[in-house]
Design an enzyme around this catalytic site. Structure first.
Site, short mmCIF file in Angstrom:
data_model
loop_
_atom_site.label_atom_id
_atom_site.label_comp_id
_atom_site.label_asym_id
_atom_site.label_seq_id
_atom_site.Cartn_x
_atom_site.Cartn_y
_atom_site.Cartn_z
N LYS A 260 -1.37 -10.53 5.46
CA LYS A 260 -1.01 -9.12 5.31
C LYS A 260 -0.33 -8.65 6.59
O LYS A 260 -0.90 -8.74 7.67
CB LYS A 260 -2.28 -8.29 5.05
N LYS A 272 -4.53 8.82 6.16
CA LYS A 272 -5.75 8.60 6.93
C LYS A 272 -5.99 9.77 7.88
O LYS A 272 -5.04 10.44 8.28
CB LYS A 272 -5.61 7.33 7.77
N ASP A 342 -3.62 4.14 0.19
CA ASP A 342 -4.17 3.50 1.39
C ASP A 342 -4.78 2.13 1.09
O ASP A 342 -5.10 1.38 2.00
CB ASP A 342 -5.22 4.42 2.02
N ARG A 346 -3.73 -5.04 -0.54
CA ARG A 346 -3.88 -5.88 -1.73
C ARG A 346 -2.60 -5.90 -2.56
O ARG A 346 -2.30 -6.87 -3.24
CB ARG A 346 -5.09 -5.40 -2.54
N1 BES Z 1 -5.87 -1.28 6.77
C1 BES Z 1 -6.96 -0.71 6.09
C2 BES Z 1 -8.29 -1.40 6.38
C3 BES Z 1 -8.77 -1.39 7.80
C4 BES Z 1 -9.71 -0.47 8.22
C5 BES Z 1 -8.32 -2.32 8.71
C6 BES Z 1 -10.18 -0.49 9.51
C7 BES Z 1 -8.78 -2.34 10.02
C8 BES Z 1 -9.72 -1.42 10.41
C9 BES Z 1 -6.73 -0.76 4.58
O1 BES Z 1 -5.40 -0.73 4.18
C10 BES Z 1 -7.38 0.44 4.01
O2 BES Z 1 -6.97 1.52 4.33
N2 BES Z 1 -8.38 0.24 3.16
C11 BES Z 1 -9.10 1.32 2.57
C12 BES Z 1 -9.32 0.96 1.12
C13 BES Z 1 -9.85 2.09 0.32
C14 BES Z 1 -8.81 3.16 0.15
C15 BES Z 1 -10.27 1.55 -1.04
C16 BES Z 1 -10.42 1.45 3.31
O3 BES Z 1 -11.00 0.44 3.70
O4 BES Z 1 -10.85 2.57 3.52
ZN ZN Z 2 -4.02 -1.51 5.56
ZN ZN Z 3 -4.64 1.26 4.00
#
Ligand code: BES
Ligand code: ZN
Ligand code: ZN
Length: 496
Positions: A260, A272, A342, A346
């Site tokens: 990724k 965010k 966000d 995936r």
């Molecule tokens: N890049 C983030 C995940 C992440 C969080 C990486 C903290 C490194 C440190 C990912 O794209 C994301 O935002 N995931 C969300 C998914 C949710 C919306 C289902 C998350 O983990 O909050």
């Molecule tokens: Zn991400």
């Molecule tokens: Zn994200």
């Protein structure tokens, strides 16, 4: 810092480090030094109660009878459990210790320990790994804040063998450093196109075939999910394929590594919160690990066929950004309802997983991604999450994790979690409706893009890609988690 190896102590060193296991047995050279100093080392061991425990350090300042300004005794831990990994950690601690006492030229004496060659080479490896710095954008750094250590000379009887082994480890460290470099670069300078260019510049000279696919080609391929993530950004999305054929005898299928590479993740329209958003520059950590891994394998001329693929996108809000509830068509033909912009990693991975299977028919697939915040809640900064459809592959990965200290913890996958992704209007949605199991449902999403039960493992490295505190063999910041792990995985299982 320059690393050298010699059989005898170097006359220019200001500091001597003597590495000792818990047997506390001195070798010939340590004995000599102890005698010259009037038993100062043994006395220090007694008065300070030095036991040779792992990373235990005592210093003898201005010893009589020798030219060293200081002699440091370093514990390696139990003789029986001494390993390459422990030696690497010890090397990291020595590097930090030597700088804290302002050593400039150091000799490190390794004698009377079992597997002397491996231990000496890995101590040197640890020194190098800990010495990483990213000073590129500092224009007025003071000399006092720079590390003092200029040379480290490993004193070991089997000098040539230790040096040869270290030279190989140095090539792996080069991969680690490349990963740390690109992860640390700020996202205004490292964006999909500049990153793709950098990958080509770094890997082509090593004989890696690097192919860059731009948005036109990605559209032709039908990568609607990946392109949807990037459509809010002014930067063009890119996919980079890296082919390294190191096993000439084999017509065998390649090992595939997938990363990724979200060069910045604002969350998109599902934006965010401001606090901590700066962390999202390392949302390309999975891709960076793949790039560093290919550099390490190609650099040390590994006898294996490997293909790496990274999806590079910037996830931004904007007038053209995708909306929560958009439906996109993936390269696999499956449709996805994007309920949260966000949960973009995936979507990027889905399309490059399909691409790699269609074009390269790999023997197995390992993907790396900073995929979910939930994995950090479960495992913190210590272990990465492991998700897989294959027990044998999982075991091999977990073993490589134990050996390198880049540890993995396997999570369950099951139909019940898969069902949570069913959408009322598309084949699936990109987040589950329910609460909980966020890292597992993310993995289940990826699994929907694995064809014919190809052995596949997903490593969720969101918690381990960036360290908030110094570690023995890694200063705080980008860790390059995955490079040493997968290099070992390939070396132990797929090279003749
Ligand atoms: N890049 C983030 C995940 C992440 C969080 C990486 C903290 C490194 C440190 C990912 O794209 C994301 O935002 N995931 C969300 C998914 C949710 C919306 C289902 C998350 O983990 O909050
Ligand atoms: Zn991400
Ligand atoms: Zn994200």
């Amino acid at each position: 810092m320059k690393i050298t190896f010699s059989e005898k102590q170097n006359s220019t060193s200001d500091t001597l480090v003597i590495a000792l296991s818990d047997s506390l047995k001195f070798g010939k050279q340590a004995k000599e030094i102890n005698e010259k100093t009037g038993d100062a080392l043994q006395k220090a061991i007694k008065t300070r109660g030095f036991k040779g425990d792992k990373n235990e350090i005592i210093a003898v300042l201005s010893p009589n009878g020798v030219k060293y300004q200081q002699i440091i005794l370093l514990g390696l831990g139990k003789e029986k459990t001494l390993s390459e990994l422990l030696a690497m950690s010890a090397g990291g601690s020595i590097y930090a210790g030597l700088n804290s006492v302002k050593a400039v030229n150091a000799s490190i004496l390794v004698e009377n320990v079992k597997d002397e060659i491996e231990i000496a080479a890995n101590i040197a490896y640890g020194l190098v790994l800990r010495s990483y710095r990213f000073g590129k954008y500092k224009t007025k750094e003071k000399k006092e804040s720079l590390p003092t250590l200029k040379t480290a000379n490993l004193v070991v009887a089997a000098k040539s063998k230790a040096e040869a082994l270290f030279n190989k480890l140095q090539l792996i460290a080069d991969g680690v450093f490349l990963t740390r470099d690109v992860v640390t670069e700020p996202p205004n300078l490292l964006y999909p196109e500049s990153y793709a260019k950098r990958i080509k510049e770094e890997l082509s000279p090593l004989g890696v075939k690097v192919t860059i696919l731009g948005e036109k080609q990605l559209e032709k391929l039908g990568m609607g999910a990946l392109l949807g993530v990037g459509q809010g950004s002014i930067r063009e999305s890119q996919v980079v394929v890296m082919e390294y054929d190191g096993d000439n005898d084999s017509e065998g299928k390649p090992l595939a590594f997938v990363g990724k590479g979200v060069t910045f993740d604002t969350g998109g329209i599902s934006i965010k919160p401001a606090t901590g958003m700066e962390d999202m520059k390392y949302d390309m950590g999975g891709s960076a690990a793949v790039v560093g891994l290919v550099k390490a394998l190609a650099g040390r001329k590994a006898k294996a066929n490997v293909v790496g693929i990274v999806g590079l996108v910037e996830n931004m809000p904007g007038h053209n950004a995708q909306r929560p509830s958009d439906v996109v068509t993936t390269m696999s033909g499956q449709t996805v309802e994007v309920l949260n912009t966000d949960a973009e990693g995936r979507l990027v991975l889905a399309d490059i997983l399909t691409y790699i299977q269609k074009k390269h028919e790999p023997e197995l697939i390992v993907d790396l991604a900073t995929l979910t915040g939930a994995i950090t809640i479960a495992l913190g900064e210590e272990y990465a999450g492991l998700f897989s459809n294959n027990d044998k592959l999982s075991e091999k990965l977990a073993k490589a994790g134990e050996k390198t200290g880049e540890k993995l913890w396997r999570f369950p996958m099951a139909e019940e979690y898969d069902k949570m992704l069913d959408s009322p209007i598309a084949d699936m949605q990109n987040i589950s409706n329910g609460r909980g199991a966020g890292s597992i449902t993310a993995a289940q999403f990826l699994k929907r893009f694995i064809e014919n039960d190809t052995p596949w493992a997903h490593l969720d490295i969101a918690g381990v890609a960036w360290a908030k505190k110094d570690k023995d063999a890694c200063p705080k910041g980008a860790t390059a988690f995955g490079v040493r792990l997968l290099e070992k995985f390939v070396a132990d299982n797929y090279e003749k």
